[in-house]
Design a protein around this motif. Structure first.
Motif, PDB file in Angstrom:
ATOM      1  N   MET A   1       0.858  -1.190   0.000  1.00 47.10           N
ATOM      2  CA  MET A   1       0.000   0.000   0.000  1.00 47.10           C
ATOM      3  C   MET A   1       0.890   1.234   0.000  1.00 47.10           C
ATOM      4  SD  MET A   1      -3.099   0.797   2.587  1.00 47.10           S
ATOM      5  CE  MET A   1      -2.070   0.803   4.035  1.00 47.10           C
ATOM      6  N   PRO A   2       0.701   2.187  -0.911  1.00 44.35           N
ATOM      7  CA  PRO A   2       1.629   3.299  -1.045  1.00 44.35           C
ATOM      8  C   PRO A   2       1.395   4.387  -0.025  1.00 44.35           C
ATOM      9  CG  PRO A   2      -0.071   3.472  -2.700  1.00 44.35           C
ATOM     10  CD  PRO A   2      -0.298   2.179  -1.986  1.00 44.35           C
ATOM     11  N   ARG A   3       2.136   4.303   1.052  1.00 42.43           N
ATOM     12  CA  ARG A   3       2.043   5.340   2.066  1.00 42.43           C
ATOM     13  C   ARG A   3       3.377   5.404   2.776  1.00 42.43           C
ATOM     14  NH1 ARG A   3      -2.675   5.135   6.394  1.00 42.43           N
ATOM     15  NH2 ARG A   3      -2.223   2.958   6.001  1.00 42.43           N
ATOM     16  N   ARG A   4       3.815   6.591   3.116  1.00 43.47           N
ATOM     17  CA  ARG A   4       5.123   6.761   3.725  1.00 43.47           C
ATOM     18  C   ARG A   4       5.113   6.232   5.154  1.00 43.47           C
ATOM     19  NH1 ARG A   4       8.733  10.396   1.359  1.00 43.47           N
ATOM     20  NH2 ARG A   4       7.957  11.371  -0.514  1.00 43.47           N
ATOM     21  N   ALA A   5       6.281   5.750   5.589  1.00 41.07           N
ATOM     22  CA  ALA A   5       6.400   5.286   6.957  1.00 41.07           C
ATOM     23  C   ALA A   5       6.441   6.470   7.905  1.00 41.07           C
ATOM     24  CB  ALA A   5       7.685   4.452   7.112  1.00 41.07           C
ATOM     25  N   SER A   6       6.130   6.206   9.171  1.00 40.04           N
ATOM     26  CA  SER A   6       6.144   7.287  10.160  1.00 40.04           C
ATOM     27  C   SER A   6       7.561   7.754  10.418  1.00 40.04           C
ATOM     28  CB  SER A   6       5.528   6.786  11.470  1.00 40.04           C
ATOM     29  OG  SER A   6       6.262   5.686  11.955  1.00 40.04           O
ATOM     30  N   GLY A   7       7.711   8.978  10.970  1.00 38.39           N
ATOM     31  CA  GLY A   7       9.011   9.590  11.217  1.00 38.39           C
ATOM     32  C   GLY A   7       9.736   8.915  12.361  1.00 38.39           C
ATOM     33  N   ALA A   8      11.001   9.296  12.552  1.00 38.01           N
ATOM     34  CA  ALA A   8      11.840   8.704  13.591  1.00 38.01           C
ATOM     35  C   ALA A   8      11.336   9.070  14.985  1.00 38.01           C
ATOM     36  CB  ALA A   8      13.282   9.185  13.421  1.00 38.01           C
ATOM     37  N   LEU A 428      10.962  14.984  -5.772  1.00 34.53           N
ATOM     38  CA  LEU A 428      10.223  15.920  -6.609  1.00 34.53           C
ATOM     39  C   LEU A 428       9.462  15.177  -7.708  1.00 34.53           C
ATOM     40  CD1 LEU A 428       9.447  18.735  -7.327  1.00 34.53           C
ATOM     41  CD2 LEU A 428      11.711  19.104  -8.318  1.00 34.53           C
ATOM     42  N   PHE A 429      10.101  14.210  -8.333  1.00 35.73           N
ATOM     43  CA  PHE A 429       9.406  13.406  -9.350  1.00 35.73           C
ATOM     44  C   PHE A 429       8.320  12.542  -8.705  1.00 35.73           C
ATOM     45  CE2 PHE A 429      13.287  14.607 -11.454  1.00 35.73           C
ATOM     46  CZ  PHE A 429      12.881  14.840 -12.764  1.00 35.73           C
ATOM     47  N   TYR A 430       8.599  12.064  -7.503  1.00 33.13           N
ATOM     48  CA  TYR A 430       7.597  11.267  -6.787  1.00 33.13           C
ATOM     49  C   TYR A 430       6.366  12.119  -6.458  1.00 33.13           C
ATOM     50  CZ  TYR A 430       5.682   8.169  -3.150  1.00 33.13           C
ATOM     51  OH  TYR A 430       4.871   7.358  -2.405  1.00 33.13           O
ATOM     52  N   LEU A 454      14.983   5.819 -11.484  1.00 32.10           N
ATOM     53  CA  LEU A 454      16.259   5.986 -12.169  1.00 32.10           C
ATOM     54  C   LEU A 454      17.226   6.812 -11.320  1.00 32.10           C
ATOM     55  CD1 LEU A 454      15.239   6.662 -15.895  1.00 32.10           C
ATOM     56  CD2 LEU A 454      16.449   4.667 -14.991  1.00 32.10           C
ATOM     57  N   LEU A 455      16.684   7.811 -10.626  1.00 31.26           N
ATOM     58  CA  LEU A 455      17.523   8.659  -9.784  1.00 31.26           C
ATOM     59  C   LEU A 455      17.910   7.966  -8.484  1.00 31.26           C
ATOM     60  CD1 LEU A 455      15.594  12.037 -10.246  1.00 31.26           C
ATOM     61  CD2 LEU A 455      17.763  11.380 -11.307  1.00 31.26           C
ATOM     62  N   SER A 456      17.004   7.160  -7.927  1.00 33.74           N
ATOM     63  CA  SER A 456      17.253   6.471  -6.660  1.00 33.74           C
ATOM     64  C   SER A 456      16.659   5.071  -6.744  1.00 33.74           C
ATOM     65  CB  SER A 456      16.614   7.254  -5.503  1.00 33.74           C
ATOM     66  OG  SER A 456      16.912   6.671  -4.258  1.00 33.74           O
ATOM     67  N   PRO A 457      17.396   4.120  -7.340  1.00 35.31           N
ATOM     68  CA  PRO A 457      16.823   2.816  -7.721  1.00 35.31           C
ATOM     69  C   PRO A 457      16.278   1.983  -6.566  1.00 35.31           C
ATOM     70  CG  PRO A 457      18.897   3.201  -8.864  1.00 35.31           C
ATOM     71  CD  PRO A 457      18.777   4.275  -7.843  1.00 35.31           C
ATOM     72  N   GLU A 458      16.783   2.152  -5.357  1.00 31.17           N
ATOM     73  CA  GLU A 458      16.339   1.308  -4.246  1.00 31.17           C
ATOM     74  C   GLU A 458      15.490   2.077  -3.244  1.00 31.17           C
ATOM     75  OE1 GLU A 458      16.740  -1.976  -4.297  1.00 31.17           O
ATOM     76  OE2 GLU A 458      17.657  -1.616  -6.257  1.00 31.17           O
ATOM     77  N   GLN A 459      14.855   3.159  -3.681  1.00 25.12           N
ATOM     78  CA  GLN A 459      14.030   3.972  -2.786  1.00 25.12           C
ATOM     79  C   GLN A 459      12.742   3.210  -2.457  1.00 25.12           C
ATOM     80  OE1 GLN A 459      12.495   6.084  -0.322  1.00 25.12           O
ATOM     81  NE2 GLN A 459      14.480   6.841  -1.032  1.00 25.12           N
ATOM     82  N   PRO A 460      12.562   2.785  -1.191  1.00 21.43           N
ATOM     83  CA  PRO A 460      11.417   1.921  -0.860  1.00 21.43           C
ATOM     84  C   PRO A 460      10.064   2.558  -1.156  1.00 21.43           C
ATOM     85  CG  PRO A 460      13.045   1.913   0.913  1.00 21.43           C
ATOM     86  CD  PRO A 460      13.462   2.981  -0.042  1.00 21.43           C
ATOM     87  N   SER A 461       9.926   3.862  -0.906  1.00 20.64           N
ATOM     88  CA  SER A 461       8.620   4.498  -1.127  1.00 20.64           C
ATOM     89  C   SER A 461       8.210   4.436  -2.586  1.00 20.64           C
ATOM     90  CB  SER A 461       8.674   5.962  -0.667  1.00 20.64           C
ATOM     91  OG  SER A 461       8.931   6.058   0.714  1.00 20.64           O
ATOM     92  N   VAL A 462       9.164   4.662  -3.474  1.00 21.92           N
ATOM     93  CA  VAL A 462       8.839   4.662  -4.899  1.00 21.92           C
ATOM     94  C   VAL A 462       8.611   3.237  -5.394  1.00 21.92           C
ATOM     95  CG1 VAL A 462       9.541   5.466  -7.172  1.00 21.92           C
ATOM     96  CG2 VAL A 462      10.240   6.744  -5.144  1.00 21.92           C
TER      97      VAL A 462
END
Length: 583
Positions: A1-8, A428-430, A454-462
């Motif tokens: 499910m596409p949602r960002r994780a909570s902050g630290a 920004l693209f996200y 392409l800019l950040s290949p292992e970015q979990p959110s994307v």
């Protein structure tokens, strides 16, 4: 499910630092039926420059005291100080009133604070204030004695060597000052900040080569670049004949679309070369206080960071880093109007003024004043026509207002302002992808998500967002599964990504694998209606009908949009359609 994780989460170190600084403030408080919890905390913070207002005439000392507490809770420093000083005049020997009146006087910048501090020998805050007052009066020996008397624990163990070194520099002994800092420069957690202050002391003493050596240590030991460090370093390097090295620091900071890049423009570069960022030992003490305040705020102690910002401003009025720290600390404590008042006092010609404008726009939007926020951001974008940051902020406001097509256009303008998109620009693209998806432009959203990867290949959110979108559309299920496995490996405690992987397995016909991951997701995000709905579907497909209905009922009791809720109600009535796992 596409949602960002909570902050630290807040770190325990901040609590230890907070307890140490507040111990002296709370010492000796008694009476007035104050609770133990109240005495363990500082008085509620008040703004540096809150608007003054009339205080209702209280009835006796208790009325004045309560009126002051109420004003402090509302972050009205002027009213709090007025009422609490009136209460103290009526009952000058009550320790709790004295302590709170002193704190209110500090927060409102009143001269009474110095007089009251002399009556609080056990307060670290009072000692810091008196040391600063002595320094401003040129009484450096007395300032040094007060600083030496600070306990070497908690916050004081960080501030004490820095302030001591500046006091020694103030009485004309830079050798002693640098010797005080040397053990901290050579090793330990304070290496970067000790080297920075040592560099500034050496620079003021005209020791260009030693200043250069120390500032290079500070830059190397610091993490992410920031305007203050870059400004100080560029000036020191220029005076050592290394102006090109300083320019490269600004160049590195100006890359990308982060807010900090906006502050690396020509005005900041001119300021770095026009004179010393810290021109006296008193200003050096202010620098130390605001630096610790910023660190405490990052660790979750905004009330302490506000106090330190206020102390810094007593030593250096109009100091933009302290003003911005004070405003951000107030905003953290939900005193948004007071934070806006402080930000408005940042001088327009200061290199940090554009950053203050972005913060003001964000707070205006937080107050529900989206149109005012957008108007301020448009003016800022026009004033800085090559900067992406104001336009990015416009996109964020527009997206929050549900104006997705306009938000996507704003993000597009920001992207056009990038000289060359780099790895740091994937958000920004996200963001444009999310806006385009909200506007019904899936092909455009998909293209932006691919560009972000392409800019950040292992970015979990994307990875999660793109793969989940494919799963929902019944496309590229094997590729989506592989992407989600990478995302889960990178962020194993994110229940939303675990849900996405479980849902991909379910849509691929693997009910057993889906249940394993969806149960994990439900453990991590038990209050998610969508995850519980997904788990119910998987249970039903596995023939576990009672458990499926339990999860669907649970999902209905949590947050679901109306369309999702209607589908869950239909499943409770009729069961999951038997033909296929796909909806």
């Amino acid at each position: 499910m596409p949602r960002r994780a909570s902050g630290a989460r807040r770190r325990g170190q901040a609590l230890l630092l907070a307890a140490a600084l507040l111990a002296g403030c709370a010492a000796g408080e008694r009476g007035l039926a104050a609770t133990e919890a109240e005495l363990a905390e500082p008085p509620p913070p008040a703004p540096v420059a809150a608007p003054r207002r009339a205080v209702p005439a209280p009835s006796g000392v208790y009325g004045a005291y309560l009126a002051g507490r109420l004003a402090a809770n509302e972050s009205d420093a002027a009213a709090a100080a007025e009422a609490l000083l009136a209460a103290l005049a009526a009952d000058p020997d009550e320790p709790e009133i004295l302590t709170r009146a002193f704190s209110a006087a500090v927060m409102d910048g009143r001269p009474d604070a110095v007089r009251l501090a002399r009556r609080l020998p056990d307060s670290q805050l009072a000692a810091l204030l008196l040391a600063g007052s002595d320094a401003q009066g040129g009484r450096w020996e007395r300032a040094e004695a007060r600083i030496r008397g600070l306990p070497r624990q908690g916050s004081a163990q960080i501030l004490q060597p820095l302030l001591l070194a500046w006091a020694q520099a103030g009485r004309g002994n830079p050798d002693a000052a640098l010797a005080t800092l040397r053990p901290f420069v050579e090793a330990g957690a304070l290496r970067a900040v000790a080297a920075l202050h040592g560099a500034m002391i050496a620079d003021l003493a005209g020791r260009a080569r030693e200043a250069e050596r120390l500032i290079r240590v500070a830059v190397a030991e610091s993490g992410e670049p920031n305007l203050r460090l870059t400004t100080i370093a560029a000036g020191i390097l220029a005076r050592a004949g290394r102006e090109a090295d300083g320019a490269r620091l600004f160049d590195a900071m100006s890359v990308g679309s982060d807010d900090i890049a906006l502050t690396a423009g020509p005005a900041a570069r001119r300021a770095a070369l026009a004179g010393r960022a810290v021109a006296s030992p008193v200003e050096g003490m202010a620098e130390a206080q605001v630096a610790l305040g910023a660190s405490l705020r990052r660790q979750g102690a905004p009330e302490l960071s506000l106090i330190l910002a206020r102390l810094s401003l007593r030593l250096r009025p109009g100091f933009a880093p302290a003003l911005i720290l004070a405003a951000e600390s107030l905003a953290d404590e939900r005193h948004v109007d007071a934070a806006l008042a402080v930000l408005a006092s940042v001088p327009a010609e200061d290199p940090m003024a554009p950053l203050a404008s972005l913060r003001r726009a964000s707070l205006l939007n937080r107050l529900g004043r989206a149109d005012d926020s957008l108007a301020l951001l448009r003016r800022t974008a026009e004033a800085f026509p090559g900067a992406p940051q104001p336009v990015v902020a416009m996109g964020d406001v527009l997206r929050g207002e549900g104006r997705h097509a306009e938000a996507a256009a704003a993000y597009g303008t920001a992207i056009d302002r990038l000289a060359q998109p780099g790895a740091a620009d994937w958000p920004l693209f996200y963001a444009r992808a999310v806006a385009r998806e909200g506007a019904g432009d899936w092909p455009g959203a998909e293209a932006d998500l691919r560009q972000a990867l392409l800019l950040s290949p292992e970015q979990p959110s994307v990875l999660n967002h793109l793969a989940y979108a494919w799963v929902e559309r019944g496309e590229r299920l094997e590729e989506a599964r592989g992407m989600l496995e990478r995302a889960v490996a990178a962020r194993p405690q994110d229940g939303n990504i675990a849900d996405s992987l479980g849902w991909a397995l379910f849509r691929s016909g693997d009910a057993a694998g889906a249940i394993r991951w969806l149960e994990r997701a439900a453990e991590l995000e038990s209050r998610s209606g969508v995850i519980n709905d997904h788990l119910g579907d998987a249970y039903w497909a596995a023939g576990r009908w009672a458990e499926a209905r339990f999860q669907w009922r649970r999902a209905l009791g949590l947050a679901l949009d109306p369309a999702e809720a209607a589908r869950v109600e239909a499943k409770l009535r009729d069961g999951l359609p038997a033909a296929t796992a796909l909806r």
